[in-house]
Structures are given as C-alpha cells and as structure tokens.
Write a protein that holds these residues in place. Sequence first.
Motif, PDB file in Angstrom:
ATOM      1  N   ARG A 264      37.217  42.784  44.159  1.00 22.04           N
ATOM      2  CA  ARG A 264      36.696  43.756  45.123  1.00 22.04           C
ATOM      3  C   ARG A 264      37.815  44.357  45.963  1.00 22.04           C
ATOM      4  O   ARG A 264      37.803  45.546  46.303  1.00 22.04           O
ATOM      5  CB  ARG A 264      35.649  43.087  46.019  1.00 22.04           C
ATOM      6  N   GLU A 265      38.811  43.531  46.281  1.00 26.61           N
ATOM      7  CA  GLU A 265      39.946  43.991  47.100  1.00 26.61           C
ATOM      8  C   GLU A 265      40.725  45.100  46.414  1.00 26.61           C
ATOM      9  O   GLU A 265      41.216  46.036  47.075  1.00 26.61           O
ATOM     10  CB  GLU A 265      40.863  42.797  47.370  1.00 26.61           C
ATOM     11  N   ILE A 266      40.846  45.028  45.074  1.00 26.37           N
ATOM     12  CA  ILE A 266      41.611  46.050  44.349  1.00 26.37           C
ATOM     13  C   ILE A 266      40.716  47.159  43.792  1.00 26.37           C
ATOM     14  O   ILE A 266      41.164  47.996  42.993  1.00 26.37           O
ATOM     15  CB  ILE A 266      42.445  45.419  43.210  1.00 26.37           C
ATOM     16  N   GLY A 267      39.457  47.157  44.197  1.00 26.93           N
ATOM     17  CA  GLY A 267      38.570  48.258  43.853  1.00 26.93           C
ATOM     18  C   GLY A 267      37.823  48.131  42.547  1.00 26.93           C
ATOM     19  O   GLY A 267      37.245  49.122  42.066  1.00 26.93           O
ATOM     20  N   LEU A 268      37.790  46.947  41.954  1.00 24.34           N
ATOM     21  CA  LEU A 268      37.040  46.762  40.720  1.00 24.34           C
ATOM     22  C   LEU A 268      35.575  46.488  41.030  1.00 24.34           C
ATOM     23  O   LEU A 268      35.249  45.779  41.989  1.00 24.34           O
ATOM     24  CB  LEU A 268      37.602  45.592  39.909  1.00 24.34           C
ATOM     25  N   ASP A 269      34.712  47.067  40.205  1.00 26.05           N
ATOM     26  CA  ASP A 269      33.280  46.807  40.349  1.00 26.05           C
ATOM     27  C   ASP A 269      32.894  45.599  39.489  1.00 26.05           C
ATOM     28  O   ASP A 269      33.224  45.535  38.303  1.00 26.05           O
ATOM     29  CB  ASP A 269      32.472  48.023  39.898  1.00 26.05           C
ATOM     30  N   VAL A 270      32.235  44.639  40.121  1.00 19.73           N
ATOM     31  CA  VAL A 270      31.695  43.487  39.412  1.00 19.73           C
ATOM     32  C   VAL A 270      30.176  43.591  39.500  1.00 19.73           C
ATOM     33  O   VAL A 270      29.628  43.659  40.609  1.00 19.73           O
ATOM     34  CB  VAL A 270      32.170  42.156  40.053  1.00 19.73           C
ATOM     35  N   PRO A 271      29.491  43.760  38.350  1.00 21.00           N
ATOM     36  CA  PRO A 271      29.927  43.489  36.980  1.00 21.00           C
ATOM     37  C   PRO A 271      30.329  44.723  36.175  1.00 21.00           C
ATOM     38  O   PRO A 271      30.573  44.595  34.974  1.00 21.00           O
ATOM     39  CB  PRO A 271      28.670  42.860  36.378  1.00 21.00           C
ATOM     40  N   GLY A 272      30.374  45.917  36.789  1.00 17.48           N
ATOM     41  CA  GLY A 272      30.655  47.124  36.021  1.00 17.48           C
ATOM     42  C   GLY A 272      31.988  47.092  35.298  1.00 17.48           C
ATOM     43  O   GLY A 272      32.065  47.301  34.075  1.00 17.48           O
ATOM     44  N   ASP A 273      33.081  46.834  36.036  1.00 18.10           N
ATOM     45  CA  ASP A 273      34.415  46.810  35.438  1.00 18.10           C
ATOM     46  C   ASP A 273      34.792  45.421  34.917  1.00 18.10           C
ATOM     47  O   ASP A 273      35.600  45.293  33.989  1.00 18.10           O
ATOM     48  CB  ASP A 273      35.466  47.228  36.477  1.00 18.10           C
ATOM     49  N   LEU A 333      22.549  27.382  32.312  1.00 21.42           N
ATOM     50  CA  LEU A 333      23.224  28.610  32.740  1.00 21.42           C
ATOM     51  C   LEU A 333      22.353  29.339  33.756  1.00 21.42           C
ATOM     52  O   LEU A 333      21.182  29.621  33.499  1.00 21.42           O
ATOM     53  CB  LEU A 333      23.480  29.515  31.527  1.00 21.42           C
ATOM     54  N   ILE A 334      22.906  29.625  34.922  1.00 23.92           N
ATOM     55  CA  ILE A 334      22.188  30.343  35.981  1.00 23.92           C
ATOM     56  C   ILE A 334      22.686  31.786  35.976  1.00 23.92           C
ATOM     57  O   ILE A 334      23.805  32.072  36.398  1.00 23.92           O
ATOM     58  CB  ILE A 334      22.450  29.694  37.368  1.00 23.92           C
ATOM     59  N   ARG A 335      21.851  32.698  35.475  1.00 25.23           N
ATOM     60  CA  ARG A 335      22.249  34.103  35.355  1.00 25.23           C
ATOM     61  C   ARG A 335      22.059  34.828  36.681  1.00 25.23           C
ATOM     62  O   ARG A 335      20.961  34.849  37.236  1.00 25.23           O
ATOM     63  CB  ARG A 335      21.423  34.786  34.253  1.00 25.23           C
ATOM     64  N   ARG A 336      23.136  35.459  37.154  1.00 29.01           N
ATOM     65  CA  ARG A 336      23.067  36.197  38.415  1.00 29.01           C
ATOM     66  C   ARG A 336      23.741  37.563  38.247  1.00 29.01           C
ATOM     67  O   ARG A 336      24.004  38.012  37.123  1.00 29.01           O
ATOM     68  CB  ARG A 336      23.703  35.385  39.543  1.00 29.01           C
ATOM     69  N   ASN A 337      24.058  38.213  39.353  1.00 29.39           N
ATOM     70  CA  ASN A 337      24.467  39.625  39.302  1.00 29.39           C
ATOM     71  C   ASN A 337      25.912  39.882  38.904  1.00 29.39           C
ATOM     72  O   ASN A 337      26.288  41.025  38.674  1.00 29.39           O
ATOM     73  CB  ASN A 337      24.218  40.258  40.679  1.00 29.39           C
ATOM     74  N   SER A 338      26.760  38.851  38.821  1.00 29.50           N
ATOM     75  CA  SER A 338      28.171  39.092  38.493  1.00 29.50           C
ATOM     76  C   SER A 338      28.395  39.331  37.008  1.00 29.50           C
ATOM     77  O   SER A 338      29.494  39.643  36.579  1.00 29.50           O
ATOM     78  CB  SER A 338      29.032  37.910  38.935  1.00 29.50           C
TER      79      SER A 338
END
Length: 339
Positions: A264-273, A333-338
């Motif tokens: 997030r600090e370097i501008g990457l979208d999680v989970p997009g990028d 496995l716990i599926r979440r937003n990342s």
Amino acid sequence: MKRTSEHTIKDIAEALGLSPSTVSRALQDYPHTSQATKARVREVVEKMGYRHNAVAASLRNNKSRTIGLIIPRISMYFHAEVVTVIQNKLHESGYHLMICQSNDQPDLEKELVNALYSARVDGLIVATTSTTTDFTYFDIFRKNHIPLVFYDRVPKDYPSHKISGDEYQGGLEATLHLLEHGCRRIAHIGGPLTSNIYRDRYMGYLAAHERYKVAPDPDLLFFHELTKDNALKTGKALLARKHPPDAIFACNDTTAIALLGYAREIGLDVPGDLKLVGYSNDPRTEIITPSITTVEQFPRQIGEKAAQLILDLIGDKQKPVKGYINLSHPIELIRRNSS
C-alpha cells in the motif's frame, strides 16, 4: 541480614495439637478431612506465614504436579493460544505449567530441557526452534520414561509423541487458491526448511504448481526467519523487480501484514495488483484493510490434544500399540479480500 527460619508442617501441627499427616491432608484439601479442620489449619497457616515446599514434596512423592512447556516465543499468536488452552486444561487436572521461551535458539532450548528435567517436571511439551536438527538432548526425558510430547514444530525422525497440523495441505490449499484466481508468478516466503512446518508448506506450494503444470520461478523463493524486518526486506526486493510476482504466499501472518503495509505504501492495489495469502489466522488479519486470506491452524484444538495426551501418558492411560502416538489436525483456508 540472616534469613528467618521458615515454619514447617510440624510447627503447624504442634500449634493445633494435630498430627503432621492431618495438617498435610488439610492443606491438600483431602475430601475426608473435615471443613472445620481445614479452616483451623488455614487460619494458623496464614498467621505463621507458612509456605508449602513443593520441591521437598516432589522429592518425597516423586511427583511435582508440574508440566514443562518450551515454545519458540510467547508473542506468536498461535503459540499464545496453545499455551492458554494447555494451562487451563492442566489446571483443571491439578497440574501447574512451567512456561519457557527458547527464543527460537537451539542452544537455549537445550539449556531449558536440562533445567526442566532438574526441576523434576512430570512431563514436557515442546514446540522446537525452527533450526533444531539435533534432538538428542531430549533423550534425558525419553530414557527416564518421563512423558515427552512435541507439537506443531516436531522432529521428523526422532522417536517421540507428536501433534501437528496438516501443513502440507495448508501450503497446497493456499497456493491452489492463488492459482485458481489466475496467478502464475507466486512468490513463496517461508521459514527455515530445517523446520517441518515450513518444509511441508513449501512441499504443498510445489504440489499445487505441479497440479497446474506451472513451473515456480526459483527467484521467487525465500526462506528465512519470518519477522517483520525480514518481510520488509524481502518484499522490497521482490516488488522492485522488472517482473514482480502477481501473488505472495507468506508462511506466517506477521509477514503477510508487513507485506500488505508495504504494498500500500508504494501504491500497489491488493488484490488488484498483488494477491496475498498468510498463515495462522492471527486476529489482525480479519480487521486490517483489506482483510487477509490466511490458513486457520486451530491452535485451541491442538492445545487441547497436547494437554490431554501428556495427562494420559502421565496417568498411564495412553499406551500406543506400536511405537509412538502421532496425531494430525486439519487446517482450513480462510478466504478474505486480499486475494
């Protein structure tokens, strides 16, 4: 200043006009000792400042009613949960727990094993360091027939009772999840492969790639102590590459949380990028944004099994038909937003 002599059970008995054995039974809350006698004993004990000498009692009875526990670090969420359950379970059965930290250092672990043996514990529960390869210093327990149970980080070939999670399945499901979502450059950040848990998670990672007929990039594989500092160092190196990974499978949640913050600090979208999966289901992974997909290890159930097994071994209620008891616990496995 000279230390004042401590009072003994004999002193209490003389003060009350009772026999030392009656006082001893009252102090141990024996059911056949009257409540009135117990109350009288407690009153005198408080006035005289009597302290029970557990060491002397263990020498007389050859039982300390104490179990030793060695863990890598109490600050780790998984082990903190296990410890809580073990302590509560043992307390219900009249045992105390002596907790020691190895700080993930084999030399200190060895010292603690010898110290707990000298303390005459009735049994020992251990999660080894991530780099322990020589387990012979545990022989002092095994050869003296003192129950010894390993959990989570367990030796591969050393003859012992073991309780572990299905780490291979955890690594497999975490990686398959990322592959199913289209990721093909999945970085793997694991701990030292001398440890069974990191070795098995890595084998699951490889098996998932094999199932999808995708060759993992060796340049995306990292094995080191899973600290926040190491996570940031590895994350910076990975994400600065010309061809960075499209996903990261981190073998603990501390690493995953640190990586999410840096992305997030370097501008990457999680989970997009970048998609991200951690391991252990630390409560922080659910409340962070985005919440982190992770692997539930069920530490409370493992703690329950470890406590029950050591109690059964001490009480001679558990006798393996052949060799040693080896228990495995499933993961989820716990599926979440990342991801």
